[in-house]
Scaffold this active site. Structure first.
Site, PDB file in Angstrom:
ATOM      1  N   SER A  80       0.862  -1.224  -0.126  1.00 36.32           N
ATOM      2  CA  SER A  80       0.101   0.012   0.027  1.00 36.32           C
ATOM      3  C   SER A  80       0.814   1.142   0.072  1.00 36.32           C
ATOM      4  O   SER A  80       1.912   1.240   0.334  1.00 36.32           O
ATOM      5  CB  SER A  80      -0.737  -0.111   1.222  1.00 36.32           C
ATOM      6  OG  SER A  80      -1.630   1.330   1.560  1.00 36.32           O
TER       7      SER A  80
ATOM      8  N   TYR B 254      -1.679  -1.001  10.226  1.00 31.59           N
ATOM      9  CA  TYR B 254      -1.474  -1.098   9.041  1.00 31.59           C
ATOM     10  C   TYR B 254      -0.378  -0.551   7.980  1.00 31.59           C
ATOM     11  O   TYR B 254       0.127  -1.376   7.234  1.00 31.59           O
ATOM     12  CB  TYR B 254      -3.005  -0.540   8.526  1.00 31.59           C
ATOM     13  CG  TYR B 254      -3.236  -0.477   6.911  1.00 31.59           C
ATOM     14  CD1 TYR B 254      -3.968  -1.841   6.429  1.00 31.59           C
ATOM     15  CD2 TYR B 254      -2.771   0.299   6.069  1.00 31.59           C
ATOM     16  CE1 TYR B 254      -4.128  -1.815   4.999  1.00 31.59           C
ATOM     17  CE2 TYR B 254      -3.194   0.129   4.787  1.00 31.59           C
ATOM     18  CZ  TYR B 254      -3.734  -0.903   4.219  1.00 31.59           C
ATOM     19  OH  TYR B 254      -4.091  -1.060   2.935  1.00 31.59           O
TER      20      TYR B 254
ATOM     21  N   LYS C 263       2.275  -2.839   6.075  1.00 33.58           N
ATOM     22  CA  LYS C 263       2.444  -2.526   4.539  1.00 33.58           C
ATOM     23  C   LYS C 263       3.868  -2.083   4.221  1.00 33.58           C
ATOM     24  O   LYS C 263       4.356  -2.709   3.250  1.00 33.58           O
ATOM     25  CB  LYS C 263       1.428  -1.441   3.852  1.00 33.58           C
ATOM     26  CG  LYS C 263      -0.023  -2.132   4.156  1.00 33.58           C
ATOM     27  CD  LYS C 263      -0.147  -3.448   3.410  1.00 33.58           C
ATOM     28  CE  LYS C 263      -1.755  -3.807   3.347  1.00 33.58           C
ATOM     29  NZ  LYS C 263      -2.118  -4.987   2.265  1.00 33.58           N
TER      30      LYS C 263
HETATM   31  P1  NDP Z   1     -11.876  -5.787   0.434  1.00 38.57           P
HETATM   32  O1  NDP Z   1     -11.955  -5.726   2.067  1.00 38.57           O
HETATM   33  O2  NDP Z   1     -12.805  -5.085  -0.408  1.00 38.57           O
HETATM   34  O3  NDP Z   1     -11.371  -7.354   0.017  1.00 38.57           O
HETATM   35  C1  NDP Z   1     -10.559  -7.886   0.687  1.00 38.57           C
HETATM   36  C2  NDP Z   1     -10.969  -9.488   0.723  1.00 38.57           C
HETATM   37  O4  NDP Z   1      -9.945 -10.272   1.324  1.00 38.57           O
HETATM   38  C3  NDP Z   1     -12.444  -9.631   1.441  1.00 38.57           C
HETATM   39  O5  NDP Z   1     -13.101 -10.531   0.640  1.00 38.57           O
HETATM   40  C4  NDP Z   1     -11.984 -10.188   2.621  1.00 38.57           C
HETATM   41  O6  NDP Z   1     -13.071 -11.208   3.271  1.00 38.57           O
HETATM   42  C5  NDP Z   1     -10.701 -11.134   2.302  1.00 38.57           C
HETATM   43  N1  NDP Z   1      -9.880 -11.229   3.544  1.00 38.57           N
HETATM   44  C6  NDP Z   1      -9.712 -10.615   4.600  1.00 38.57           C
HETATM   45  N2  NDP Z   1      -9.067 -11.376   5.613  1.00 38.57           N
HETATM   46  C7  NDP Z   1      -8.863 -12.477   5.027  1.00 38.57           C
HETATM   47  C8  NDP Z   1      -8.088 -13.543   5.479  1.00 38.57           C
HETATM   48  N3  NDP Z   1      -7.556 -13.554   6.619  1.00 38.57           N
HETATM   49  N4  NDP Z   1      -8.033 -14.537   4.610  1.00 38.57           N
HETATM   50  C9  NDP Z   1      -8.628 -14.661   3.307  1.00 38.57           C
HETATM   51  N5  NDP Z   1      -9.299 -13.533   2.635  1.00 38.57           N
HETATM   52  C10 NDP Z   1      -9.277 -12.583   3.628  1.00 38.57           C
HETATM   53  O7  NDP Z   1     -10.582  -5.004   0.452  1.00 38.57           O
HETATM   54  P2  NDP Z   1      -9.610  -4.201  -0.806  1.00 38.57           P
HETATM   55  O8  NDP Z   1      -9.878  -4.959  -2.089  1.00 38.57           O
HETATM   56  O9  NDP Z   1      -9.738  -2.799  -0.516  1.00 38.57           O
HETATM   57  O10 NDP Z   1      -8.075  -4.368  -0.355  1.00 38.57           O
HETATM   58  C11 NDP Z   1      -7.183  -5.413  -0.995  1.00 38.57           C
HETATM   59  C12 NDP Z   1      -5.959  -5.390  -0.514  1.00 38.57           C
HETATM   60  O11 NDP Z   1      -5.514  -4.060  -1.016  1.00 38.57           O
HETATM   61  C13 NDP Z   1      -5.635  -5.186   0.916  1.00 38.57           C
HETATM   62  O12 NDP Z   1      -4.212  -5.960   1.052  1.00 38.57           O
HETATM   63  C14 NDP Z   1      -5.573  -3.950   1.321  1.00 38.57           C
HETATM   64  O13 NDP Z   1      -4.888  -3.499   2.243  1.00 38.57           O
HETATM   65  C15 NDP Z   1      -5.143  -3.271   0.027  1.00 38.57           C
HETATM   66  N6  NDP Z   1      -5.171  -1.876  -0.275  1.00 38.57           N
HETATM   67  C16 NDP Z   1      -6.332  -1.372  -0.371  1.00 38.57           C
HETATM   68  C17 NDP Z   1      -6.556  -0.001  -0.636  1.00 38.57           C
HETATM   69  C18 NDP Z   1      -7.871   0.632  -0.750  1.00 38.57           C
HETATM   70  O14 NDP Z   1      -7.967   1.751  -0.846  1.00 38.57           O
HETATM   71  N7  NDP Z   1      -8.834  -0.286  -0.801  1.00 38.57           N
HETATM   72  C19 NDP Z   1      -5.445   0.868  -0.701  1.00 38.57           C
HETATM   73  C20 NDP Z   1      -4.109   0.193  -0.703  1.00 38.57           C
HETATM   74  C21 NDP Z   1      -3.916  -1.030  -0.282  1.00 38.57           C
HETATM   75  P3  NDP Z   1     -14.178 -10.499   4.290  1.00 38.57           P
HETATM   76  O15 NDP Z   1     -14.867  -9.209   3.601  1.00 38.57           O
HETATM   77  O16 NDP Z   1     -14.907 -11.540   4.724  1.00 38.57           O
HETATM   78  O17 NDP Z   1     -13.265 -10.137   5.404  1.00 38.57           O
END
Ligand code: NDP
Length: 257
Positions: free
Chosen positions: A149, A164, A168
């Site tokens: 991130s 967080y 990252k």
């Molecule tokens: P979302 O919450 O939309 O999607 C993340 C997915 O990962 C969800 O389906 C979630 O399931 C799943 N998940 C969470 N914990 C686990 C676990 N322990 N094992 C398996 N699956 C898991 O997140 P984003 O798409 O926004 O983010 C994806 C990645 O991008 C993350 O690493 C985030 O930190 C990173 N990121 C996001 C940014 C943003 O602005 N959105 C910016 C920078 C980085 P559930 O919903 O059931 O928890």
């Protein structure tokens, strides 16, 4: 090989963690559009199955959902074994599952701190290690793309999210460490560092916070998951065969100021 041909994922079998929605789903779709067969590892099996079905219908390539908590080492090992049994082999992993807790550092419990580090750092390591074991077993030049991130480079404000940010920053350096360690084996490891991207994760947050961010982002808008997908496809595909240890920042200019 032509330039566009290098982006092809035809015949490749890839895994996306956290691929049920958001950035993971966008990466899975991009790779399926480019020809890959996709396994989605996610906590939320119901949404992951819906996503896999939609991807299969849209792009005509096999997609399958698996319930897998990336913090559970045994589950990660077993789910990769199930994936290989179903797909025959593994060519790449978009190692993307992550969570965020907004809380003042002085109020964060050790359990909360560990939870974030467990998903965002330990989970990333165990998934990468399992993928590398499979690549090494088959002598395969696999590609691993971790989701870091921009929060690993800058400290976001006004929200408080020290766990967080630290996780990252660690993902970006873990990426470089694994890239160097596995370079001679032909395994590439890179990461993406998104800025503010409009996903389900962000939808859950205070709308006031989102407005503050828009004023701070040089392009004055949040990015969309499909805008990241091109970068993910670049790093996952043979378009990036000379690229390893890179952190691809896609943030609308945020970290430039
Ligand atoms: P979302 O919450 O939309 O999607 C993340 C997915 O990962 C969800 O389906 C979630 O399931 C799943 N998940 C969470 N914990 C686990 C676990 N322990 N094992 C398996 N699956 C898991 O997140 P984003 O798409 O926004 O983010 C994806 C990645 O991008 C993350 O690493 C985030 O930190 C990173 N990121 C996001 C940014 C943003 O602005 N959105 C910016 C920078 C980085 P559930 O919903 O059931 O928890």
């Amino acid at each position: 090989m032509g330039v566009l041909e290098r982006f092809s994922m035809q015949g490749k079998k890839v895994v996306v963690t956290g691929g049920a929605q958001g950035i993971g789903r966008a990466g899975a779709e991009a790779m399926a559009e480019a020809g890959a067969e996709v396994g989605i590892f996610d906590l939320n099996l119901e949404i992951a199955e819906k996503t896999a079905k939609e991807i299969e219908e849209a792009y005509g390539h096999k997609a399958k959902a698996y319930r897998c908590d990336v913090t559970d080492e045994d589950a990660v090992i077993a789910t990769f074994a199930a994936f290989v049994a179903d797909f025959g082999t593994l060519d790449g992993v978009f190692n993307n599952a992550g969570i965020c807790i907004h809380k003042n550092a002085e109020e964060v419990s050790k359990a909360e701190w560990c939870k974030v580090l467990d998903v965002n750092l330990n989970g990333i390591f165990v998934v990468a290690r399992e993928a590398a074991r499979l690549f090494l077993k088959e002598g395969k030049k696999g590609s691993i793309v971790n989701t870091a991130s921009m929060s690993g480079t800058i400290v976001n404000v006004p929200q408080r999210q020290a766990s967080y940010n630290a996780s990252k920053a660690a993902v970006a350096h873990l990426t470089k460490s694994l890239a160097v360690e596995w370079a001679e084996k032909g395994i590439r490891v890179n990461c993406i560092s998104p800025g503010y991207i409009y996903t389900e994760l962000v939808e859950k947050l205070d709308p006031g916070l989102r407005k503050t961010w828009l004023d701070m982002i040089p392009v004055h808008r949040m990015g969309t998951p499909d805008e990241l997908a091109c970068g993910i496809l670049y790093l996952m595909s043979d378009a990036s065969t000379y690229t390893t240890g890179t952190d691809l920042i896609m943030d609308g200019g945020f970290t430039s100021i």
